[in-house]
Scaffold this active site. Structure first.
Site, PDB file in Angstrom:
ATOM      1  N   HIS A  91       0.937  -1.337  -0.044  1.00  0.00           N
ATOM      2  CA  HIS A  91      -0.029   0.188  -0.109  1.00  0.00           C
ATOM      3  C   HIS A  91       0.957   1.309  -0.002  1.00  0.00           C
ATOM      4  O   HIS A  91       0.497   2.135  -0.621  1.00  0.00           O
ATOM      5  CB  HIS A  91      -1.040   0.133   1.110  1.00  0.00           C
ATOM      6  CG  HIS A  91      -1.843   0.924   1.233  1.00  0.00           C
ATOM      7  ND1 HIS A  91      -3.158   1.432   0.233  1.00  0.00           N
ATOM      8  CD2 HIS A  91      -2.009   2.117   2.133  1.00  0.00           C
ATOM      9  CE1 HIS A  91      -3.736   2.350   0.505  1.00  0.00           C
ATOM     10  NE2 HIS A  91      -3.095   3.022   1.772  1.00  0.00           N
ATOM     11  N   ARG A 129      12.166  15.659   8.990  1.00  0.00           N
ATOM     12  CA  ARG A 129      11.768  16.214   7.858  1.00  0.00           C
ATOM     13  C   ARG A 129      10.548  17.079   8.138  1.00  0.00           C
ATOM     14  O   ARG A 129      10.288  18.401   7.548  1.00  0.00           O
ATOM     15  CB  ARG A 129      11.339  15.409   6.598  1.00  0.00           C
ATOM     16  CG  ARG A 129      12.544  14.865   6.105  1.00  0.00           C
ATOM     17  CD  ARG A 129      12.363  13.366   5.538  1.00  0.00           C
ATOM     18  NE  ARG A 129      13.457  12.937   4.868  1.00  0.00           N
ATOM     19  CZ  ARG A 129      14.606  12.214   5.531  1.00  0.00           C
ATOM     20  NH1 ARG A 129      14.244  12.083   7.057  1.00  0.00           N
ATOM     21  NH2 ARG A 129      15.669  11.771   4.993  1.00  0.00           N
TER      22      ARG A 129
END
Length: 183
Positions: A91, A129
């Site tokens: 997925h 991030r």
């Protein structure tokens, strides 16, 4: 490691006319999304840009939300924010590829989109991030959208030089374009 490499950051573009941006964020990983959103809002506010925020359930819905918003509103650009963390199934690849492809297709149609959808291996990579005081990819995505808006505005009034021209401007006979007929 990429975080330690130097890279060029372009100066923030300035605008003569107001700019309005839509931030589309998925809060699936809410703490990561909050960090990305903080960075995006700060970048837009520093540039004097107004914005609205909408939430979508996941990264796959973001391109569709941007497409709907473009057709039914007046935004100059868009910022896509989400986080996809690799799991145990395929997925991950589907979500990463399809959300990226959807944004790219919209961009190639002329929409100004900053892609801040993180695709990471684990939560610690996402945290780095999304850190508003660190790499913050949300702020980077907002700046990317602003650069695309500035580019679009730069060339918006430039005549393309092809196609039909108004009657009287379509034919030039022996002379300059300003009507001077002396050779």
């Amino acid at each position: 490691m990429a975080a330690s490499l130097e890279h060029t950051v372009l100066p923030v573009p300035s605008f003569e006319k107001p700019v309005k941006v839509l931030i589309v964020v998925s809060p699936y990983y809410s703490d990561v999304a909050a960090g990305l959103l903080t960075g995006a809002k700060a970048a837009l506010e520093d540039a004097g840009v107004s914005y609205e925020i909408v939430e979508m359930p996941g990264a796959l819905e973001i391109p569709t939300a941007i497409s709907i918003s473009d057709r039914r509103s007046n935004f100059d650009g868009f910022v896509a924010l989400a986080c996809v963390i690799r799991g145990e199934t395929t997925h991950y690849e589907t979500v990463c590829s399809d959300s990226s492809r959807g944004l790219q297709m919209l961009g190639l149609q002329g929409l100004c989109i900053g892609n801040g959808i993180l695709t990471v291996e684990n939560k610690s990579q996402a945290d780095v991030r999304a850190d508003p005081d660190g790499q913050n990819k949300g702020g980077g995505a907002a700046l990317a959208a602003l650069h695309l808006i500035a580019l679009g505005r730069k060339w918006a009034s430039t005549p393309a030089g092809i196609g039909f021209k108004p009657l009287g401007e379509d034919t030039v006979m022996a002379g300059d374009l300003d009507g001077n007929t002396t050779a």
